[in-house]
Write a protein that holds these residues in place. Sequence first.
Motif, mmCIF file in Angstrom:
data_model
loop_
_atom_site.group_PDB
_atom_site.id
_atom_site.type_symbol
_atom_site.label_atom_id
_atom_site.label_comp_id
_atom_site.label_asym_id
_atom_site.label_seq_id
_atom_site.Cartn_x
_atom_site.Cartn_y
_atom_site.Cartn_z
ATOM 1 N N TYR A 299 -6.652 -7.124 -1.865
ATOM 2 C CA TYR A 299 -6.035 -6.902 -3.179
ATOM 3 C C TYR A 299 -7.107 -5.870 -2.633
ATOM 4 O O TYR A 299 -7.143 -4.290 -2.502
ATOM 5 C CB TYR A 299 -7.123 -7.596 -4.262
ATOM 6 N N GLY A 300 -8.252 -5.923 -2.174
ATOM 7 C CA GLY A 300 -9.076 -4.949 -1.835
ATOM 8 C C GLY A 300 -8.217 -3.635 -0.344
ATOM 9 O O GLY A 300 -8.228 -2.593 -0.341
ATOM 10 N N GLY B 111 1.129 -1.317 0.026
ATOM 11 C CA GLY B 111 0.453 0.176 -0.001
ATOM 12 C C GLY B 111 0.862 0.731 -0.419
ATOM 13 O O GLY B 111 0.773 2.219 -0.413
ATOM 14 N N PHE C 113 -5.244 -3.118 0.066
ATOM 15 C CA PHE C 113 -3.968 -3.213 -0.648
ATOM 16 C C PHE C 113 -4.740 -1.480 -1.832
ATOM 17 O O PHE C 113 -3.923 -0.789 -1.653
ATOM 18 C CB PHE C 113 -3.479 -4.094 -1.729
ATOM 19 N N THR C 114 -5.652 -2.323 -2.137
ATOM 20 C CA THR C 114 -6.125 -0.525 -2.800
ATOM 21 C C THR C 114 -6.692 0.583 -2.257
ATOM 22 O O THR C 114 -6.472 1.142 -2.544
ATOM 23 C CB THR C 114 -7.602 -0.772 -4.081
ATOM 24 N N SER D 204 -2.945 7.757 -0.816
ATOM 25 C CA SER D 204 -2.723 9.118 -1.919
ATOM 26 C C SER D 204 -3.687 10.570 -1.901
ATOM 27 O O SER D 204 -3.567 11.774 -1.869
ATOM 28 C CB SER D 204 -3.174 8.566 -3.294
ATOM 29 N N GLU E 195 2.107 1.809 -2.884
ATOM 30 C CA GLU E 195 1.016 2.572 -4.032
ATOM 31 C C GLU E 195 0.845 3.895 -3.805
ATOM 32 O O GLU E 195 0.672 5.319 -5.353
ATOM 33 C CB GLU E 195 -0.621 1.682 -4.359
ATOM 34 N N GLY F 168 -3.791 2.539 -1.266
ATOM 35 C CA GLY F 168 -3.564 3.210 -2.153
ATOM 36 C C GLY F 168 -4.746 4.427 -1.998
ATOM 37 O O GLY F 168 -4.150 5.700 -2.044
ATOM 38 N N THR F 169 -6.081 4.311 -2.403
ATOM 39 C CA THR F 169 -7.153 5.768 -2.729
ATOM 40 C C THR F 169 -6.985 6.552 -1.262
ATOM 41 O O THR F 169 -6.964 8.394 -1.100
ATOM 42 C CB THR F 169 -8.118 4.352 -2.117
#
Length: 104
Positions: free
Chosen positions: A59-60, A10, A62-63, A70, A13, A66-67
């Motif tokens: 994956y959930g 993460g 991880f994204t 960021s 990312e 990142g969301t």
Amino acid sequence: MAWLWLLAAGACEIVGVVGFARISHGHRASGALVTGLAFSGGLACLHIAMNSLPMAVAYGVFTGLGTVGSTAIGILFWGDSAHPARLAWIGGVVVAVVGLKLSM
């Protein structure tokens, strides 16, 4: 240990998205280098984490990391909107990520 790899993924990312921002602000060479290295490292860390964690959870999270990361970087350093509704939706992402962790 898989969760630490997932946190590293993460973080990579978030750094990759910062690289994209550098590219869009005219720092093409350094931005491309940061982006390529960070996303490669992030996917490698995600791969290692997925050896022990279910794909959907890994994956959930991880994204989601990142969301949220960021968005925070954008608000803190690039003047992105910190409208309360936007922050509430980001809070929803945090709740969802925590829910994925707790549902294991």
